[in-house]
Design a protein around this motif. Structure first.
Motif: not given
Length: 760
Positions: A57-68, A259-274
């Motif tokens: 997720x950190x790599x994905x976020x860094x990539x998006x920030x660079x491209x933005x 962002x959530x379907x391909x990262x099981x850690x981020x998915x679990x953040x959503x499930x906690x909120x659910x």
């Protein structure tokens, strides 16, 4: 300098920086974003790698920030990515609130359907039917010509033994039909829709994979069968299953965003909120839902998840309020408001209620776990439909004669929580009205109890015993089932000598509904071991700040008493019973063992399966993958030195070899696999093309020495969410410790069966 230039030339050809290549990442994440159909990110019943998911997720976020920074379109995409989390929370809250409203309306109608039908509109419940009637009187507000019981509809007679027997028979018949439909739908279409779901949700949020448990079919069947199960009159509630339903909604909307379907850690953040949204609509307590998610079910709960949980719970509560299923502008049927003060001397009975709640919790957990274990080890477990039918039949037959067990759980709790007033028609408010009294008629505190009160008290006592026993056998069956909230009831004797000091003439000395509420909190706390979230939930139910101290006293006392007999609540006990690999952060490990005592391989076992950095062929790797089911393999310099180089994941190794065979010329079974930094040299022209897989090698796997105390190792596994940890001595690989090994060792140290941890 030549070495650095070589690294940069390699990076420019692959799109990775040297630092990324050193960390085993680079453009590997893009490379793995499109897995082969038969290779998934994690296999079923396996544990996720929290550190790897966080890194991705950190790599994905860094990539998006660079491209933005490259174009406006990329900037818009980065903003959409940042807002996607809040959009998911909005969707979860809306769908959860809508489903909760539909469930409440359907349960209300189907529960009344067991006793009669509305002639003006068959889809009206008893209360809704009489709302529309102009012929309802104040004394007989529950009776109206439009609502007829089945005996009256079929025979024309509403009184007498024949009518009673016919109503009795049809009540049992409807209950059996509802429960049969529920268990049949669960068994045929969605086996994961049974139970409360909270033990499995806790396990999933800790990083375990149970595919299908939060799927679309599970969501649909759980919603339908929850209505049927609660309407059948079984001693269960819909609060726990609503958490499961909400998490299914969260998983559904996660699939819409990569962002959530391909990262099981981020998915679990959503499930906690659910999960917070589920409790919000179950009890009408948004803040209590957030605290429940934090205290009871979540394993990893960062501050960002706290905000989003709050938003999801808010939207869910607002949606349910807009639907208004009970017609009273409240989120739950048993919402009450108390304004009578409590007195210091009442802390004693409040604490005694806490003691009772703790004892009841211990009795319930031990009885229910013993019954569930017997169900798993005997023929009873092979006939779940028959078990549900038998328990439903017994429940219906015994419940119908008692008006307090015949009605739905929510209606019973509502009657017990509410205080008596001039408009109450309950038997509990049957106080003698003496016409010679100088005080007003509705001045209840100075009126003696009538026969209805005494009749209601022994009926409640029988209801309490019945609910205690039948709930032990009901919870855990193959239908959606939440925990019924046991309630207690008290009535007041303000003329007793102990009340003389604080009772004012004409004023309430004891609020019976308050005692029922505190008793319910104590019992629920004894069963689940909840404290903070439980107090807040009960506070939101009553809307009275002045009752926080009684609730806190009862909740803490019930937890202390229950913990004296065992640390595990009902959900943790079911996790242990099912053998889920759940590493509870609240457990303490105090034994003086070392990593070398737990690591594998043991002396009697074959050596550890490893890969060498430059002498393993593609065929050797494929054979190793085929013959073993390990999640990954250590990479060493050579089998003689056993010097550790890194760790490679099974899934990444499989994908890399399949891709190389399809897209890279010259890669055959005899090709040598290299994990070294330097490019391999082909000795002769006839030699097969080598395969370099340095980019998928994790060069910094987590390692401990063989003399590391297991207390430290357990703490590391808890706080970092590791899947495995390598054991070394002076850089030489000795073995590996997996999460399963840690759990088995902890079970063995507590004199439990280590083989009860069934899953890897």
């Amino acid at each position: 300098d030549d070495y650095i230039a070589k690294r940069y030339r390699w990076a420019s050809s692959t799109g990775a920086t040297p630092s990324e290549e050193m960390n085993g990442t680079g453009n590997l994440m893009d490379f793995l974003d499109e897995p082969f159909p038969d290779v998934s990110t994690y296999e079923d019943f396996h544990t996720i790698d929290w550190l790897r998911e966080k890194s991705r997720d950190t790599d994905r976020h860094r990539k998006i920030t660079t491209k933005s920074k490259e174009s406006y379109w990329e900037l818009i995409k980065s903003l959409l990515d940042a807002w996607s989390g809040w959009v998911v929370m909005l969707l979860i809250g809306m769908l959860t609130g809508t489903l909760a409203g539909v469930i409440d309306l359907a349960v209300d109608w189907m529960t009344d359907l067991k006793e009669g039908v509305c002639l003006s509109a068959f889809y009206y419940s008893h209360e809704q039917c009489c709302w529309t009637s102009n012929e309802t009187t104040f004394d007989d507000r529950d009776k109206c010509p439009q609502w007829q019981k089945w005996a009256e509809l079929m025979t024309g007679h509403s009184e007498g033994a024949g009518a009673y027997v016919l109503n009795y028979f049809l009540y049992v018949l409807w209950a059996l039909l509802f429960s049969f439909l529920a268990v049949s739908l669960v068994r045929v279409f969605a086996p994961y829709a049974c139970g409360s779901g909270i033990p499995e949700i806790k396990t999933i949020l800790s990083g375990f994979i149970i595919r299908g448990y939060l799927g679309k079919w599970t969501l649909l069947i759980k919603t339908v069968t929850l209505v049927l199960a609660v309407s059948s009159g079984l001693s269960l509630g819909k609060e726990g299953p609503l958490v499961h339903v909400a998490c299914c909604c969260g998983n559904l909307f996660c699939s819409l965003f990569s962002k959530y379907s391909k990262n099981e850690g981020k998915r679990r953040e959503v499930l906690s909120a659910a999960a917070a949204a589920g409790v919000s609509v179950a009890f009408g307590a948004p803040i209590g839902g957030v605290l429940f998610s934090l205290e009871e079910v979540s394993y990893y709960f960062p501050l960002k998840t706290l905000w989003r949980s709050f938003f999801a719970a808010l939207v869910a509560a607002f949606t349910l309020r807009a639907i208004n299923p009970f017609g009273n502008s409240r989120l739950v049927l048993f919402y009450v408001e108390y304004h009578t003060p409590w007195y210091m001397a009442e802390l004693v009975p409040f604490i005694l209620l806490g003691v009772f709640g703790g004892l009841w919790g211990t009795l319930f957990i031990r009885g229910n776990i013993a019954w569930c274990r017997r169900r798993k080890t005997t023929l009873l477990g092979k006939y779940p439909v028959l078990e549900v039918i038998v328990i439903t039949g017994i429940t219906a037959v015994l419940a119908f004669p008692n008006p307090y067990t015949r009605r739905s759980t929510s209606e019973l709790i509502s009657e017990l929580f509410n205080d008596c007033g001039a408009l109450e028609s309950s038997q509990l408010c049957d106080y003698v009205n003496n016409p010679n009294m100088s005080r007003p008629v509705d001045d209840i505190p100075d009126r003696p109890a009538g026969p209805g009160v005494y009749s209601a008290l022994w009926q409640l006592a029988l209801a309490l015993i019945f609910k205690i026993v039948i709930t032990i056998f009901t919870f855990g069956m193959k239908i959606p089932s939440g925990l019924f909230i046991p309630s207690m009831m008290a009535y007041h004797h303000h003329d007793w000598i102990i009340f003389k000091n604080w009772c004012r003439p004409g004023a309430d000395c004891v609020t019976p509904g308050l005692y029922a509420m505190v008793g319910a909190a104590a019992c629920l706390g004894g069963v689940t071991r909840m404290t903070v979230s439980l107090v807040v939930i009960m506070f939101e139910l009553t809307g009275g700040l002045e009752y926080i101290v009684p609730l806190m006293a009862a909740a803490v006392t019930s937890k202390w008493v229950a913990d004296a007999f065992g640390k595990e609540g009902i959900y943790e006990s079911h996790i242990q019973l099912n053998g889920y690999p759940y590493l509870d952060v609240r457990d303490e490990f105090t034994h003086r063992t070392l990593a070398t005592d737990v690591m594998r391989p043991r002396r009697s076992e074959p050596p550890l399966a490893v890969l060498t950095q430059d002498s393993t062929t593609v065929e050797d790797v494929e054979t190793l993958i085929k013959d073993t089911d390990y999640n990954g393999f250590p990479v060493v310099v050579s089998r003689e030195s056993e010097r550790l180089i890194g760790f490679v994941q099974r899934r990444e190794l499989t994908v890399a070899i399949k891709t190389a065979r399809q897209k890279q010329d010259g890669v055959v079974s005899s090709s040598v696999v290299y994990f070294t930094e330097d490019n391999p040299q082909v000795a002769e022209a006839c030699d097969p093309q080598p395969l370099k897989l340095r980019r998928i090698l994790n060069l910094s796997p987590f390692t401990v020495t063989d003399h590391t105390p297991m207390e430290t190792v357990v703490d590391i596994f808890r706080k970092l969410g590791l899947r495995q940890c390598l054991v070394t001595r002076s850089g030489r690989l000795l073995g590996i410790i997996t999460k399963k090994d840690v759990l088995r060792h902890m079970a063995q140290m507590m004199n439990q069966d280590p083989e009860s941890i069934m899953f890897n």
